[in-house]
Every structure is written in structure tokens, then in C-alpha cells.
Scaffold this motif. Structure first.
Motif, PDB file in Angstrom:
ATOM      1  N   ASN A   1       0.787  -1.233   0.000  1.00 19.30           N
ATOM      2  CA  ASN A   1       0.000   0.000   0.000  1.00 19.30           C
ATOM      3  C   ASN A   1       0.823   1.289   0.000  1.00 19.30           C
ATOM      4  OD1 ASN A   1      -3.099  -0.630   0.494  1.00 19.30           O
ATOM      5  ND2 ASN A   1      -1.909  -2.179   1.578  1.00 19.30           N
ATOM      6  N   PHE A   2       2.086   1.203   0.411  1.00 20.39           N
ATOM      7  CA  PHE A   2       2.905   2.408   0.551  1.00 20.39           C
ATOM      8  C   PHE A   2       4.344   2.120   0.127  1.00 20.39           C
ATOM      9  CE2 PHE A   2      -0.385   2.332   3.823  1.00 20.39           C
ATOM     10  CZ  PHE A   2      -1.084   3.489   3.509  1.00 20.39           C
ATOM     11  N   LEU A   3       5.051   3.166  -0.251  1.00 18.52           N
ATOM     12  CA  LEU A   3       6.478   3.038  -0.555  1.00 18.52           C
ATOM     13  C   LEU A   3       7.253   3.096   0.759  1.00 18.52           C
ATOM     14  CD1 LEU A   3       6.860   5.388  -3.657  1.00 18.52           C
ATOM     15  CD2 LEU A   3       6.889   2.877  -3.619  1.00 18.52           C
ATOM     16  N   LEU A   4       8.108   2.095   0.965  1.00 18.17           N
ATOM     17  CA  LEU A   4       8.905   2.032   2.195  1.00 18.17           C
ATOM     18  C   LEU A   4      10.377   1.941   1.846  1.00 18.17           C
ATOM     19  CD1 LEU A   4       6.906  -0.750   4.120  1.00 18.17           C
ATOM     20  CD2 LEU A   4       6.611   1.718   4.334  1.00 18.17           C
ATOM     21  N   ASP A   5      11.205   2.616   2.627  1.00 17.83           N
ATOM     22  CA  ASP A   5      12.642   2.443   2.440  1.00 17.83           C
ATOM     23  C   ASP A   5      13.110   1.274   3.319  1.00 17.83           C
ATOM     24  OD1 ASP A   5      13.083   3.431   5.085  1.00 17.83           O
ATOM     25  OD2 ASP A   5      13.490   5.449   4.371  1.00 17.83           O
ATOM     26  N   ALA A   6      14.381   0.930   3.214  1.00 13.12           N
ATOM     27  CA  ALA A   6      14.927  -0.230   3.933  1.00 13.12           C
ATOM     28  C   ALA A   6      14.821  -0.060   5.447  1.00 13.12           C
ATOM     29  CB  ALA A   6      16.374  -0.477   3.525  1.00 13.12           C
ATOM     30  N   LYS A   7      15.009   1.167   5.934  1.00 16.64           N
ATOM     31  CA  LYS A   7      14.904   1.403   7.381  1.00 16.64           C
ATOM     32  C   LYS A   7      13.476   1.194   7.876  1.00 16.64           C
ATOM     33  CE  LYS A   7      18.881   4.438   7.816  1.00 16.64           C
ATOM     34  NZ  LYS A   7      19.372   5.785   8.139  1.00 16.64           N
ATOM     35  N   GLN A   8      12.506   1.670   7.113  1.00 17.70           N
ATOM     36  CA  GLN A   8      11.108   1.473   7.492  1.00 17.70           C
ATOM     37  C   GLN A   8      10.746  -0.009   7.469  1.00 17.70           C
ATOM     38  OE1 GLN A   8       9.602   4.257   4.510  1.00 17.70           O
ATOM     39  NE2 GLN A   8       8.666   5.452   6.160  1.00 17.70           N
ATOM     40  N   GLN A   9      11.255  -0.715   6.488  1.00 22.59           N
ATOM     41  CA  GLN A   9      11.007  -2.160   6.423  1.00 22.59           C
ATOM     42  C   GLN A   9      11.537  -2.853   7.671  1.00 22.59           C
ATOM     43  OE1 GLN A   9      12.916  -3.138   2.716  1.00 22.59           O
ATOM     44  NE2 GLN A   9      11.208  -2.377   1.483  1.00 22.59           N
ATOM     45  N   ASN A  10      12.731  -2.468   8.094  1.00 21.67           N
ATOM     46  CA  ASN A  10      13.302  -3.068   9.297  1.00 21.67           C
ATOM     47  C   ASN A  10      12.520  -2.673  10.548  1.00 21.67           C
ATOM     48  OD1 ASN A  10      15.536  -2.707  11.708  1.00 21.67           O
ATOM     49  ND2 ASN A  10      15.736  -4.625  10.546  1.00 21.67           N
ATOM     50  N   ILE A  11      12.024  -1.449  10.605  1.00 20.96           N
ATOM     51  CA  ILE A  11      11.217  -1.016  11.751  1.00 20.96           C
ATOM     52  C   ILE A  11      10.013  -1.933  11.917  1.00 20.96           C
ATOM     53  CG2 ILE A  11       9.653   0.806  12.587  1.00 20.96           C
ATOM     54  CD1 ILE A  11      11.669   2.840  11.351  1.00 20.96           C
ATOM     55  N   ILE A  12       9.306  -2.174  10.842  1.00 19.50           N
ATOM     56  CA  ILE A  12       8.090  -2.998  10.901  1.00 19.50           C
ATOM     57  C   ILE A  12       8.437  -4.455  11.189  1.00 19.50           C
ATOM     58  CG2 ILE A  12       6.092  -3.819   9.585  1.00 19.50           C
ATOM     59  CD1 ILE A  12       6.248  -1.066   8.062  1.00 19.50           C
ATOM     60  N   ALA A  13       9.431  -4.991  10.482  1.00 19.14           N
ATOM     61  CA  ALA A  13       9.778  -6.406  10.622  1.00 19.14           C
ATOM     62  C   ALA A  13      10.376  -6.738  11.991  1.00 19.14           C
ATOM     63  CB  ALA A  13      10.759  -6.816   9.523  1.00 19.14           C
ATOM     64  N   SER A  14      11.038  -5.772  12.630  1.00 18.07           N
ATOM     65  CA  SER A  14      11.749  -6.072  13.875  1.00 18.07           C
ATOM     66  C   SER A  14      11.053  -5.576  15.139  1.00 18.07           C
ATOM     67  CB  SER A  14      13.155  -5.457  13.822  1.00 18.07           C
ATOM     68  OG  SER A  14      13.086  -4.042  13.854  1.00 18.07           O
ATOM     69  N   HIS A  15       9.863  -4.992  15.020  1.00 22.12           N
ATOM     70  CA  HIS A  15       9.267  -4.349  16.190  1.00 22.12           C
ATOM     71  C   HIS A  15       8.939  -5.309  17.330  1.00 22.12           C
ATOM     72  CE1 HIS A  15       5.245  -5.456  14.567  1.00 22.12           C
ATOM     73  NE2 HIS A  15       4.856  -5.330  15.822  1.00 22.12           N
ATOM     74  N   MET A  16       8.919  -6.607  17.077  1.00 20.78           N
ATOM     75  CA  MET A  16       8.653  -7.585  18.137  1.00 20.78           C
ATOM     76  C   MET A  16       9.929  -8.233  18.669  1.00 20.78           C
ATOM     77  SD  MET A  16       5.480  -7.678  19.003  1.00 20.78           S
ATOM     78  CE  MET A  16       5.333  -9.249  19.846  1.00 20.78           C
ATOM     79  N   PHE A  17      11.083  -7.680  18.320  1.00 18.43           N
ATOM     80  CA  PHE A  17      12.341  -8.209  18.828  1.00 18.43           C
ATOM     81  C   PHE A  17      12.332  -8.135  20.360  1.00 18.43           C
ATOM     82  CE2 PHE A  17      16.778  -7.771  20.103  1.00 18.43           C
ATOM     83  CZ  PHE A  17      17.349  -8.837  19.445  1.00 18.43           C
ATOM     84  N   PRO A  18      12.770  -9.142  21.076  1.00 17.32           N
ATOM     85  CA  PRO A  18      13.500 -10.337  20.656  1.00 17.32           C
ATOM     86  C   PRO A  18      12.614 -11.553  20.362  1.00 17.32           C
ATOM     87  CG  PRO A  18      13.587 -10.180  23.026  1.00 17.32           C
ATOM     88  CD  PRO A  18      12.791  -8.991  22.539  1.00 17.32           C
ATOM     89  N   VAL A  19      11.294 -11.390  20.374  1.00 18.12           N
ATOM     90  CA  VAL A  19      10.412 -12.517  20.055  1.00 18.12           C
ATOM     91  C   VAL A  19      10.649 -12.987  18.626  1.00 18.12           C
ATOM     92  CG1 VAL A  19       8.000 -13.255  19.843  1.00 18.12           C
ATOM     93  CG2 VAL A  19       8.689 -11.769  21.732  1.00 18.12           C
ATOM     94  N   THR A  20      10.821 -12.023  17.718  1.00 23.67           N
ATOM     95  CA  THR A  20      11.138 -12.367  16.334  1.00 23.67           C
ATOM     96  C   THR A  20      12.649 -12.410  16.168  1.00 23.67           C
ATOM     97  OG1 THR A  20      11.114 -10.059  15.664  1.00 23.67           O
ATOM     98  CG2 THR A  20       9.050 -11.270  15.412  1.00 23.67           C
ATOM     99  N   LYS A  21      13.081 -13.037  15.116  1.00 27.41           N
ATOM    100  CA  LYS A  21      14.519 -13.160  14.862  1.00 27.41           C
ATOM    101  C   LYS A  21      15.084 -11.972  14.105  1.00 27.41           C
ATOM    102  CE  LYS A  21      14.579 -17.125  16.847  1.00 27.41           C
ATOM    103  NZ  LYS A  21      14.409 -16.968  18.262  1.00 27.41           N
ATOM    104  N   VAL A  22      14.219 -11.092  13.592  1.00 30.06           N
ATOM    105  CA  VAL A  22      14.684  -9.910  12.875  1.00 30.06           C
ATOM    106  C   VAL A  22      15.117  -8.877  13.913  1.00 30.06           C
ATOM    107  CG1 VAL A  22      14.090  -8.089  11.235  1.00 30.06           C
ATOM    108  CG2 VAL A  22      13.097 -10.370  10.967  1.00 30.06           C
ATOM    109  N   MET A  23      16.377  -8.533  13.875  1.00 31.08           N
ATOM    110  CA  MET A  23      16.930  -7.602  14.858  1.00 31.08           C
ATOM    111  C   MET A  23      16.817  -6.165  14.356  1.00 31.08           C
ATOM    112  SD  MET A  23      20.577  -7.865  16.696  1.00 31.08           S
ATOM    113  CE  MET A  23      21.103  -6.683  17.909  1.00 31.08           C
TER     114      MET A  23
END
Length: 167
Positions: free
Chosen positions: A95-117
Motif C-alpha cells: 500500500n505504501f512506498l517504504l525504504d529499507a529502514k522502514q522495512q526493518n522497523i516494521i519487521a523487527s518491532h517484536m524483537f526479541p520474540v522475532t529473529k529480525v533484529m
């Protein structure tokens, strides 16, 4: 938040708040309130934190904070704590244009439950803010409901036992 900051915040996220798929999150319950309200709480707190810390790319971080839980419960079938960040990222990218930092923000927001740091200051900020906001919301909106139900249950047990003892 001051009126000036409120106006700036709304300008930053205006297009997201007009997106029909995102608006549908108002029907998803999350921490005792709607997922839309939770996402707004995280985004506003993130915006204010970034401004206080003088983080330069606060606009992009604020937008990603708003999109961090952009998913519907029926889209994540199992292990929602671990799997929802990637579904939220997929929906945000659709739905939106995201840069790499924004992608990491969304993917890692549940750290350390998720493996994306978290890999940048925005990711760490949203990860911490989300946990603080979620804790506050659960204590304010979810726990009182559970505590109220527990109280009513215990009260009923008390009345059952007192009526049995009086016979």
C-alpha cells in the motif's frame, strides 16, 4: 502534544489514515482497544520521542510506527507474536512506498520474540515504544476487564459457598 506538533503529525501520516485497508483496523481488537487506536498511540509516542531525541528522519520513523501492526487477525493463522510483523510489512509494502529502514522497523518491532533484529535508531525506538504502549494499554483496557471478570467469578463462588454453609 501541542497544536503545532499535532498538525505536523497529521501531515506526516495523513495518507495512511485515508487508506481503506488501514482504516479497517478499527474493527480489530488489540490490547483491549482497536488495532487502529493502538497503532496511532505507538506512532504519536514515537513521533514525540524522536522529536525529543532530535532524530533527523522522524517522519519516516513515525510512518513506519503507524504501520507496525498493519494486519488483520485472520491473516496470521499461527504464532501471531512471531509471524505478524512480516504480514504487517507485506501489507505496508502493498500500500505504501517504504525504504529499507522502514522495512526493518516494521519487521523487527517484536524483537526479541522475532529473529529480525532492529538495525537502526528508528527500529529500536519503535520496538521500545511499542512495548511501553502495549503494556500501558493492557493495564488500562485489558486487565481491568479480566480483573472484573475474576472478581465477579470469585464473588459468585463466595455466594455459592455461603449459601451452602447456611443450609
Amino acid at each position: 502534544m501541542t497544536l503545532r506538533k499535532e498538525i505536523e503529525f497529521n501531515t506526516i501520516v495523513n495518507d495512511i489514515l485515508k487508506n481503506q485497508e488501514f482504516i479497517a483496523l478499527k474493527y480489530e481488537i488489540h490490547h483491549g482497544i482497536s488495532r487502529l487506536d493502538h497503532s496511532l498511540n505507538v506512532a504519536k509516542c514515537t513521533y514525540q520521542t524522536c522529536k525529543k531525541l532530535k532524530i533527523k528522519n522522524y517522519q519516516e520513523i513515525t510512518r513506519a510506527a503507524l504501520l507496525h501492526d498493519f494486519f488483520k487477525s485472520d491473516e496470521v493463522k499461527e504464532n501471531i507474536f512471531v509471524n505478524h510483523p512480516l504480514k504487517a510489512l507485506e501489507n505496508a509494502e502493498n500500500n505504501f512506498l517504504l525504504d529499507a529502514k522502514q522495512q526493518n522497523i516494521i519487521a523487527s518491532h517484536m524483537f526479541p520474540v522475532t529473529k529480525v533484529m532492529p538495525s537502526n535508531i528508528g527500529s529500536w525506538t519503535v520496538t521500545v515504544v511499542d512495548k511501553i504502549v502495549a503494556t500501558y494499554e493492557c493495564l488500562k483496557f485489558k486487565m481491568p476487564i479480566k480483573m472484573g471478570a475474576l472478581f465477579i467469578f470469585l464473588l459468585n463462588i463466595f455466594f455459592v459457598f455461603t449459601s451452602l454453609l447456611s443450609k
